[in-house]
Design a protein around this motif. Structure first.
Motif, short mmCIF file in Angstrom:
data_model
loop_
_atom_site.label_atom_id
_atom_site.label_comp_id
_atom_site.label_asym_id
_atom_site.label_seq_id
_atom_site.Cartn_x
_atom_site.Cartn_y
_atom_site.Cartn_z
N GLY A 1 -16.95 11.91 -23.87
CA GLY A 1 -15.71 11.23 -23.57
C GLY A 1 -15.97 9.93 -22.83
N ALA A 2 -14.93 9.14 -22.72
CA ALA A 2 -15.05 7.85 -22.04
C ALA A 2 -15.25 8.07 -20.54
N GLU A 3 -16.05 7.18 -19.98
CA GLU A 3 -16.30 7.28 -18.55
C GLU A 3 -15.06 6.88 -17.76
N GLU A 4 -14.79 7.62 -16.72
CA GLU A 4 -13.64 7.29 -15.89
C GLU A 4 -13.95 6.08 -15.02
N LYS A 5 -12.99 5.20 -14.93
CA LYS A 5 -13.17 4.01 -14.11
C LYS A 5 -13.09 4.43 -12.63
N PRO A 6 -13.93 3.81 -11.82
CA PRO A 6 -13.87 4.15 -10.39
C PRO A 6 -12.52 3.78 -9.79
N LYS A 7 -12.02 4.65 -8.96
CA LYS A 7 -10.74 4.41 -8.33
C LYS A 7 -10.89 3.42 -7.18
N LYS A 8 -9.91 2.56 -7.06
CA LYS A 8 -9.90 1.60 -5.96
C LYS A 8 -9.10 2.19 -4.79
N HIS A 9 -9.67 2.06 -3.63
CA HIS A 9 -9.01 2.56 -2.43
C HIS A 9 -8.65 1.39 -1.54
N VAL A 10 -7.42 1.36 -1.09
CA VAL A 10 -6.93 0.30 -0.23
C VAL A 10 -6.65 0.87 1.16
N LEU A 11 -7.24 0.24 2.17
CA LEU A 11 -7.02 0.67 3.53
C LEU A 11 -5.78 -0.02 4.07
N ASN A 12 -4.77 0.76 4.36
CA ASN A 12 -3.50 0.19 4.85
C ASN A 12 -3.58 -0.07 6.35
N VAL A 13 -3.94 -1.29 6.68
CA VAL A 13 -3.99 -1.70 8.08
C VAL A 13 -3.19 -2.97 8.26
N HIS A 14 -2.73 -3.20 9.46
CA HIS A 14 -2.08 -4.46 9.78
C HIS A 14 -2.61 -4.94 11.12
N CYS A 15 -2.66 -6.26 11.29
CA CYS A 15 -3.39 -6.84 12.40
C CYS A 15 -2.56 -7.90 13.11
N GLY A 16 -2.68 -7.96 14.42
CA GLY A 16 -2.06 -9.01 15.21
C GLY A 16 -3.12 -9.80 15.94
N LEU A 17 -2.92 -11.12 16.05
CA LEU A 17 -3.89 -11.99 16.71
C LEU A 17 -3.27 -12.65 17.93
N GLY A 18 -4.07 -12.78 18.99
CA GLY A 18 -3.65 -13.48 20.20
C GLY A 18 -4.83 -14.24 20.76
N VAL A 19 -4.58 -15.20 21.63
CA VAL A 19 -5.65 -16.00 22.21
C VAL A 19 -5.28 -16.34 23.65
N GLY A 20 -6.29 -16.45 24.50
CA GLY A 20 -6.04 -16.78 25.90
C GLY A 20 -7.09 -16.17 26.80
N ALA A 61 3.67 -5.88 16.06
CA ALA A 61 4.94 -5.19 15.89
C ALA A 61 5.72 -5.69 14.69
N VAL A 62 5.54 -6.94 14.29
CA VAL A 62 6.29 -7.51 13.16
C VAL A 62 5.47 -7.54 11.89
N SER A 63 4.23 -7.06 11.93
CA SER A 63 3.38 -7.06 10.74
C SER A 63 3.60 -5.80 9.92
N THR A 64 3.29 -5.89 8.64
CA THR A 64 3.35 -4.74 7.74
C THR A 64 1.96 -4.52 7.17
N ASP A 65 1.80 -3.42 6.41
CA ASP A 65 0.48 -3.08 5.87
C ASP A 65 -0.09 -4.25 5.06
N GLY A 66 -1.36 -4.57 5.37
CA GLY A 66 -2.06 -5.61 4.63
C GLY A 66 -1.84 -7.01 5.17
N GLU A 67 -1.11 -7.17 6.25
CA GLU A 67 -0.81 -8.50 6.78
C GLU A 67 -1.58 -8.77 8.08
N ILE A 68 -1.88 -10.07 8.28
CA ILE A 68 -2.41 -10.55 9.55
C ILE A 68 -1.37 -11.49 10.14
N VAL A 69 -0.86 -11.14 11.29
CA VAL A 69 0.17 -11.94 11.96
C VAL A 69 -0.41 -12.51 13.23
#
Length: 532
Positions: A1-20, A61-69
């Motif tokens: 049979g045909a080889e199964e394609k590898p499944k892609k896994h997505v890590l659902n993270v969201h990130c906030g940046l600050g400086v000071g 707090a205002v970010s969603t999965d996959g975003e860098i705010v």
């Protein structure tokens, strides 16, 4: 049979940046400088404070999965070397600067990542060091003797979870210097870390100290804040040690100043864990923070199966406790209906009838399909006094106690004697000791002797406290001797202050005149002995 394609896994993270500017604090350790000589050391934590923490909290707090705010301060710094849309630069609040498949900033031609520009900060080059971490350790520690290295290792270990510290110390004691032993030790270490990854029923407690955590321009105010944080750390460690719990973490994040503690990990598992250890510790921390430090606080606690083990890679890893009950405890801590303590239904079931609870509205929580019932612990329920019943049997044992008491009463110079009473749980050791104490009082009165009879007990979580079973005995003994010597005041039956000598005079007026002798009986629960 045909080889199964590898499944892609997505890590659902969201990130906030600050400086000071950030301030780093080392909290915990010795309570007083003189404690270092006695080897009395607490758990330690490295705490970061500053405006960037608040910026990150607002951005996350205002970010969603996959975003860098990023915060406005971060965007302003980034705009100095990157092209960013004008609407993002001029935004008053946090803005999205990147998502999973796109970014909203473009580095300029002259852009150089930090560390490659040759810039200097605080007199030190910003160039990345080409030396490895291990070579750096060898370079700095190569000239130290074994005792110094052992002391440094011990100081570093105070920042690590006690579960890991205990395992590593046990492992190091078995290490030897040969190459084959090193390979064997390495293999055993890998096996041990795999074994450490386990599911356990754990009581998780999140404690939020309600106080401002920002850094001001006033050094005096900052000093007071740093001292308060240190005292909070010391108080939490003291109460957790008292009830055999573990401090998981002390952090400042979007929820504020937060301590995370656990009961039920290796080394802190006991019968009736929630009722005898965890809930009493929760009440103690909550009340002590208010009374001793005048720090209001909110505590959320849960009980359930969680993952306990090492997470991370080779260079950076830590001992973590993860699972739905842990997330629920954090949400209960910050829940609007929490005015002090809030727990889930599992804690209520584990506590049984030993604590009173007030039912609160259910809350929605991540990882739970249905709203989660919550309760507010009110207070411990003391056992009602049993009605007086005649004590049957054990005549032989009672006569032995009276026999030893007669030796002391008839000859005050008799050397101290110890009587041990052994028996399985529930056979009536405590009841027998209570009857013997009452019988001793009557026996001493019939012989016209004054007596001091004191009782003390030690619970499981006090097993590491020196002389824990004798504390009440010492206090009662000192009090009674002060009464006999007339060296302190006492409140009389008519609520007037009278001297100890007057109190003793009243006591003697109720007894026939005669000589005096002293007899002390110690009653210790859970299979320990009795002392004359």
């Amino acid at each position: 049979g045909a080889e199964e394609k590898p499944k892609k896994h997505v890590l659902n993270v969201h990130c906030g940046l600050g400086v000071g500017t950030l301030v780093g604090l080392h909290l915990g350790g010795h309570r007083h400088e003189e404690d270092e000589e006695d080897g009395f050391e607490h758990r330690r934590e490295y705490l970061l404070l500053g405006d960037p923490i608040d910026q990150v909290s607002q951005a996350e707090a205002v970010s969603t999965d996959g975003e860098i705010v990023a915060s406005p301060e971060s965007i302003k710094l980034l705009a100095s070397q990157c092209d960013i849309p004008a609407n993002i630069v001029s935004a008053e609040g946090p803005s999205v600067i990147a998502a999973r498949s796109e970014s909203f900033f473009t580095p300029r031609a002259d852009f150089k990542p930090f560390g490659q520009s040759g810039a200097f900060r605080n007199g030190r080059s910003a160039q990345h060091s080409k030396i490895s971490v291990y070579d750096s350790l060898r370079l700095h520690c190569g000239g130290m003797d074994e005792a110094t290295l052992a002391r440094i290792r011990h100081q570093v270990s105070l920042y690590v979870n006690p579960v890991v510290r205990g395992d590593e110390i046990a492992k190091s004691k078995g290490d030897s210097g040969t190459f084959l032993d090193h390979l064997k030790s390495r293999h055993m270490s890998q096996m041990r870390h795999r074994a450490e990854a386990e599911l356990r029923s754990v009581y998780t407690m999140f404690v939020k100290a309600v106080l401002p955590s920002g850094i001001s321009e006033n050094d005096g105010e900052n000093g007071k804040l740093f001292d308060t944080l240190h005292q909070i750390m010391q108080l939490a460690c003291r109460e957790l040690d008292r009830y055999s719990g573990n401090l998981r973490q002390f952090i400042v994040d979007d929820k504020g100043v937060v301590l995370i503690a656990t009961f039920g990990l290796r080394g802190s598992t006991f019968p009736n864990l929630v009722a005898n250890n965890a809930l009493p510790a929760t009440f103690a921390i909550h009340n002590r923070l208010k009374k001793e430090l005048q720090v209001d606080n909110r505590i959320g606690a849960t009980y359930g199966k969680v993952y306990c083990g090492i997470v991370g890679g080779i260079r950076r890893h830590e001992f973590a406790v993860m699972g739905a009950p842990v997330n629920l405890a954090a949400r209960l801590m910050v829940n609007a209906q929490n005015t002090g303590l809030l727990v889930d239904e599992a804690v209520h079931k584990q506590a049984g009838s030993k604590f009173a609870f007030k039912h609160m509205p259910a809350v929605k929580a991540k990882g739970y399909a249905n709203p989660v019932p919550t309760l507010e612990p009110l207070h411990a329920i003391t056992n009602k006094k049993r009605s007086a019943v005649s004590f049957a049997g054990r005549t032989k044992e009672k006569d032995k106690f009276i026999h030893f008491a007669d030796k002391v009463l008839n000859d005050p110079k008799t050397t101290a004697q110890v009587v041990f009473l052994f028996g399985e749980s529930g056979v009536g050791k405590t009841a027998l000791a209570s009857v013997v104490c009452e019988q001793m009082k009557r026996h001493c009165a019939s012989k016209r002797k004054e007596s001091v009879i004191a009782r003390g007990s030690a619970l499981e979580h006090e097993q590491l406290m020196p002389l824990s079973a004798f504390r009440r005995i010492f206090c009662v003994g000192i009090r009674e001797f002060c009464i006999m010597e007339g060296t302190a005041g006492q409140i009389g039956d008519d609520n007037t202050i009278m001297t100890r000598r007057a109190s003793m005079k009243r006591m003697r007026s109720r007894m026939p005149a005669g000589g005096k002798s002293f007899l002390t009986i110690k009653s210790v629960r859970r299979g320990v002995g009795r002392t004359e």
